[in-house]
Design a protein around this motif. Structure first.
Motif, PDB file in Angstrom:
ATOM      1  N   UNK A  67      21.808  53.213  34.279  1.00 51.09           N
ATOM      2  CA  UNK A  67      21.198  54.453  33.797  1.00 51.09           C
ATOM      3  C   UNK A  67      21.343  54.562  32.279  1.00 51.09           C
ATOM      4  N   UNK A  68      22.488  54.137  31.744  1.00 48.61           N
ATOM      5  CA  UNK A  68      22.662  54.150  30.290  1.00 48.61           C
ATOM      6  C   UNK A  68      21.603  53.286  29.602  1.00 48.61           C
ATOM      7  N   UNK A  69      21.344  52.115  30.162  1.00 47.75           N
ATOM      8  CA  UNK A  69      20.324  51.229  29.585  1.00 47.75           C
ATOM      9  C   UNK A  69      18.945  51.879  29.642  1.00 47.75           C
ATOM     10  N   UNK A  70      18.650  52.528  30.780  1.00 49.47           N
ATOM     11  CA  UNK A  70      17.367  53.226  30.903  1.00 49.47           C
ATOM     12  C   UNK A  70      17.248  54.305  29.827  1.00 49.47           C
ATOM     13  N   UNK A  71      18.304  55.082  29.636  1.00 52.58           N
ATOM     14  CA  UNK A  71      18.270  56.172  28.662  1.00 52.58           C
ATOM     15  C   UNK A  71      18.108  55.649  27.243  1.00 52.58           C
ATOM     16  N   UNK A  72      18.765  54.551  26.938  1.00 51.77           N
ATOM     17  CA  UNK A  72      18.624  53.965  25.600  1.00 51.77           C
ATOM     18  C   UNK A  72      17.196  53.463  25.366  1.00 51.77           C
ATOM     19  N   UNK A  73      16.638  52.787  26.368  1.00 50.45           N
ATOM     20  CA  UNK A  73      15.285  52.253  26.213  1.00 50.45           C
ATOM     21  C   UNK A  73      14.249  53.355  26.044  1.00 50.45           C
ATOM     22  N   UNK A  74      14.552  54.544  26.576  1.00 50.08           N
ATOM     23  CA  UNK A  74      13.587  55.646  26.528  1.00 50.08           C
ATOM     24  C   UNK A  74      14.013  56.763  25.578  1.00 50.08           C
TER      25      UNK A  74
END
Length: 362
Positions: A31-38
């Motif tokens: 989820x952290x990676x998703x948030x960073x990408x977006x």
């Protein structure tokens, strides 16, 4: 959801009610990676823990002198000065991408907190020293359930949501509107308000919550936004509490119609809309969600690919919900869903699949 479900809406038993508090679920690496990408994850000038060092608190009363669930936090003077600077910079990150040119005329007027909420939120009141206009934003403990709820609201509802996350801290903009319980008390029966339009929007809100499994939409957990129109008013129901995103096992808890706090809204629907019209509005909302899914297909797939791997509830609730949804839709489509994220993905597909197919042929 069929019209008969609304006709047969009953006041929930206490056993059917969501818990007042639920576990905080950590933000996973995925989820952290998703948030960073977006662009949802960025270093913040404030940390949630920084706000916990208050000396004492004062209860807050509303304009009528009634106690609220909120309290004002009182800090040491030096501590408050440091907090004010960090909070103003946080507001700039939230509102102007960190541009500090506009913060000289801003001040932090008050820091409130609410122990009643799952995330024990702090509400920050920002005041413009030039014209005394004020705004609010919130600093909360980061909870994966709430973040998924915010992101699904942003992608699947008519409402854009601005929030930022970093480590254990979640910062959210204020969602304006009249609290649903206040609207019932002060506005619903006012002659200038159109109950047919209110009923229509409650039906659509009910569908949105059920389609993405957002729970605990009692009337104080959503607001009503009123917009003047050409000859009347338009209404929109907006969720403001996302802590119960796909957490409970009881299917009814994802349908606002079943909460006793909302029964006056249900009565407005039953008195003003026919079965055929209710089905029309349900179909309209399903079609609109299908358009949103098409427009946000790539990001939704990315979100669900992360969500289906995360633990967002207890195992027995996952089993209960998939069983109840199988029964609701007279299918076995949910039988292989082993997480709440997988159930949400399947639920959304279940409710709008035929509309997606129709739109591909338009």
């Amino acid at each position: 959801m069929q019209f008969s479900d609304i006709i047969n809406a009953k006041v929930s038993h206490e056993a059917d009610r969501p818990l007042m508090k639920k576990d905080i679920y950590p933000v996973s690496e995925g989820l952290q990676k998703y948030l960073r990408r977006n662009n949802r994850d960025t270093p913040l000038p404030i940390n949630y823990r920084d706000l916990l060092n208050y000396r004492y608190s004062d209860s807050i009363r509303d304009k009528n002198g009634k106690l609220t669930h909120w309290e004002t936090a009182v800090y040491d003077l030096k501590e408050m000065e440091v907090l004010k600077e960090s909070l103003i910079e946080t507001y700039a990150v939230l509102k102007t991408e960190g541009n500090l040119r506009y913060i000289e005329h801003l001040e932090i007027e008050r820091i409130d907190f609410c122990e009643f909420g799952n995330s024990v939120p702090f509400r920050i009141r920002v005041k413009n020293k030039v014209n005394s206009n004020y705004d609010h934003f919130y600093v909360k403990m980061a909870d994966a359930s709430r973040i998924y709820g915010l992101e699904l609201e942003h992608l699947l509802s008519p409402n854009y949501i601005v929030f930022l996350h970093h480590k254990n801290t979640l910062v959210e903009e204020h969602i304006p509107g009249i609290p649903g319980d206040v609207f019932l008390e002060k506005y619903l029966n006012h002659p200038e308000h159109n109950k047919i339009r209110i009923a229509k929007e409650f039906v659509k809100f009910n569908e949105r919550c059920f389609a993405r499994l957002l729970g605990d939409m009692r009337n104080y957990n959503f607001v009503v936004d009123i917009t003047p129109d050409i000859e009347d008013y338009q209404y929109r129901f907006r969720a403001i509490d996302f802590d119960q995103q796909c957490y409970e096992g009881n299917k009814k808890l994802y349908l606002p119609q079943f909460y006793k706090e909302n029964y006056e809204y249900v009565e407005v629907v039953l008195k003003n809309l026919s079965a055929h019209v209710i089905e029309q509005y349900q179909t309209e909302e399903h079609t609109t969600m299908a358009y949103r899914v098409i427009g946000n297909r790539k990001q939704l797939m990315e979100l669900f690919n992360t969500m289906i791997k995360d633990e967002l509830s207890e195992n027995y609730k996952v089993k209960q919900l998939r069983s109840e949804l199988n029964e609701h839709f007279s299918s076995t489509n949910f039988s292989k869903c082993n997480t709440m994220g997988a159930i949400v993905k399947k639920q959304l597909k279940q409710m709008i699949q035929k509309h997606l197919k129709n739109l591909k042929h338009v």
